[in-house]
Design a protein around this motif. Sequence first.
Motif, PDB file in Angstrom:
ATOM      1  N   LYS A  99       0.824  -1.201   0.000  1.00  0.00           N
ATOM      2  CA  LYS A  99       0.000   0.000   0.000  1.00  0.00           C
ATOM      3  C   LYS A  99       0.860   1.254   0.000  1.00  0.00           C
ATOM      4  O   LYS A  99       1.865   1.328   0.702  1.00  0.00           O
ATOM      5  CB  LYS A  99      -0.925  -0.003   1.219  1.00  0.00           C
ATOM      6  N   THR A 100       0.461   2.245  -0.792  1.00  0.00           N
ATOM      7  CA  THR A 100       1.203   3.494  -0.854  1.00  0.00           C
ATOM      8  C   THR A 100       0.643   4.492   0.150  1.00  0.00           C
ATOM      9  O   THR A 100      -0.384   4.255   0.788  1.00  0.00           O
ATOM     10  CB  THR A 100       1.133   4.106  -2.268  1.00  0.00           C
ATOM     11  N   SER A 101       1.306   5.632   0.276  1.00  0.00           N
ATOM     12  CA  SER A 101       0.923   6.614   1.289  1.00  0.00           C
ATOM     13  C   SER A 101      -0.443   7.237   1.040  1.00  0.00           C
ATOM     14  O   SER A 101      -1.050   7.781   1.967  1.00  0.00           O
ATOM     15  CB  SER A 101       1.973   7.732   1.358  1.00  0.00           C
ATOM     16  N   TYR A 105      -2.235   0.866  -4.304  1.00  0.00           N
ATOM     17  CA  TYR A 105      -1.359  -0.299  -4.198  1.00  0.00           C
ATOM     18  C   TYR A 105      -0.309  -0.224  -5.302  1.00  0.00           C
ATOM     19  O   TYR A 105      -0.630  -0.008  -6.466  1.00  0.00           O
ATOM     20  CB  TYR A 105      -2.160  -1.601  -4.297  1.00  0.00           C
ATOM     21  N   PHE A 106       0.947  -0.380  -4.900  1.00  0.00           N
ATOM     22  CA  PHE A 106       2.048  -0.300  -5.858  1.00  0.00           C
ATOM     23  C   PHE A 106       1.942  -1.418  -6.883  1.00  0.00           C
ATOM     24  O   PHE A 106       1.812  -2.588  -6.535  1.00  0.00           O
ATOM     25  CB  PHE A 106       3.383  -0.374  -5.118  1.00  0.00           C
ATOM     26  N   THR A 114       7.807   7.736  -6.822  1.00  0.00           N
ATOM     27  CA  THR A 114       7.755   8.272  -5.473  1.00  0.00           C
ATOM     28  C   THR A 114       8.337   9.683  -5.446  1.00  0.00           C
ATOM     29  O   THR A 114       9.106  10.069  -6.323  1.00  0.00           O
ATOM     30  CB  THR A 114       8.562   7.403  -4.489  1.00  0.00           C
ATOM     31  N   ASN A 140       2.624   8.427  -6.473  1.00  0.00           N
ATOM     32  CA  ASN A 140       1.597   7.998  -5.522  1.00  0.00           C
ATOM     33  C   ASN A 140       2.165   7.448  -4.222  1.00  0.00           C
ATOM     34  O   ASN A 140       1.452   6.780  -3.466  1.00  0.00           O
ATOM     35  CB  ASN A 140       0.673   6.966  -6.168  1.00  0.00           C
ATOM     36  N   ASN A 141       3.452   7.743  -3.935  1.00  0.00           N
ATOM     37  CA  ASN A 141       4.022   7.242  -2.685  1.00  0.00           C
ATOM     38  C   ASN A 141       5.167   8.138  -2.242  1.00  0.00           C
ATOM     39  O   ASN A 141       5.785   8.828  -3.048  1.00  0.00           O
ATOM     40  CB  ASN A 141       4.519   5.804  -2.849  1.00  0.00           C
ATOM     41  N   SER A 154       8.919   3.090 -10.822  1.00  0.00           N
ATOM     42  CA  SER A 154       8.569   1.680 -10.930  1.00  0.00           C
ATOM     43  C   SER A 154       9.471   1.026 -11.967  1.00  0.00           C
ATOM     44  O   SER A 154       9.995   1.704 -12.867  1.00  0.00           O
ATOM     45  CB  SER A 154       7.104   1.525 -11.341  1.00  0.00           C
TER      46      SER A 154
END
Length: 297
Positions: A99-101, A105-106, A114, A140-141, A154
Amino acid sequence: MKKVISLAVLTAMLAGCADLSRTGNNTSVAADGFGEEVLMTAPVANESLNDAYLLAAAPKYYVGSAYKVDDVQYIPVEDLTYNQTGMAGIIPAELNGTKTSNGEYFDVSQMVATSKTLPLPTIARVTNLDNGQSVVVRINNRGPFVNTRLMDLSPAAAQRIGLNGQGKVQIQVLGDQTIAVKNATLAGTMPVVEEKVVVTEPVVSQPVQQPQPVAAASGEYSVQVAAFYAQDSADSLAQRMKTYGDAVVVNEGDMFKVRIINLDATQARGVIDALRSSEGMAPGLLKNGRWINADSI
């Protein structure tokens, strides 16, 4: 012949001046010679901006508060003019499904990345300054939690721009797309905020905020808190994570991974919930050394 050469030189000089005139007042040149304006006029592929995954609403819009990494303070803030150059790395593929911040979900196959300070989600164009290849990503993180890199990509996004390991990139926020995904996220999450007020009492009553230290055992679950390239950073975090259980540093390849080990299913669930709510982290989960979804128990 001399006239031809002079005209060619003059044309090149005029073209150079025209390029400089487009940089505006925001031009800045780094010590290594890279300026923030280097790729300002690079086109964005239409297919990238039409990607449904990139522009989809997120579970929540997350900015967060100031924090430190090895005594360096980072202050998350909205910045639609963000245009920086620096080092980028690659998110470990083993974190796939964590789960990302901002509650996503990664996914190793998606164009995601990030950032230490940009809001989540933010849409940005990342360009490999070694070869000029670009990719549009959804940030997203939080991370990377080292001070030597601005961003981690990624594996799929890194491959798209020919990044193998670490390399210098330019990161440029795409304002219109970022505003669009922010508005979609806020519109989709406002009803959820109201629901949270109703269910606050039962959630608070669950004893997950301060779990008791876990005694040595032989549980089949391990919770991964974070991964670092610097061992001292991993050791420091592991010491702080002793509150939650048997926190150790596992060295795999060139990374040092902080894990809380020897947990049964109930203990692992409590640790994951506590890290999310109290620490703002997005921990991963292993069962007998194999990665599984953190919400599967």
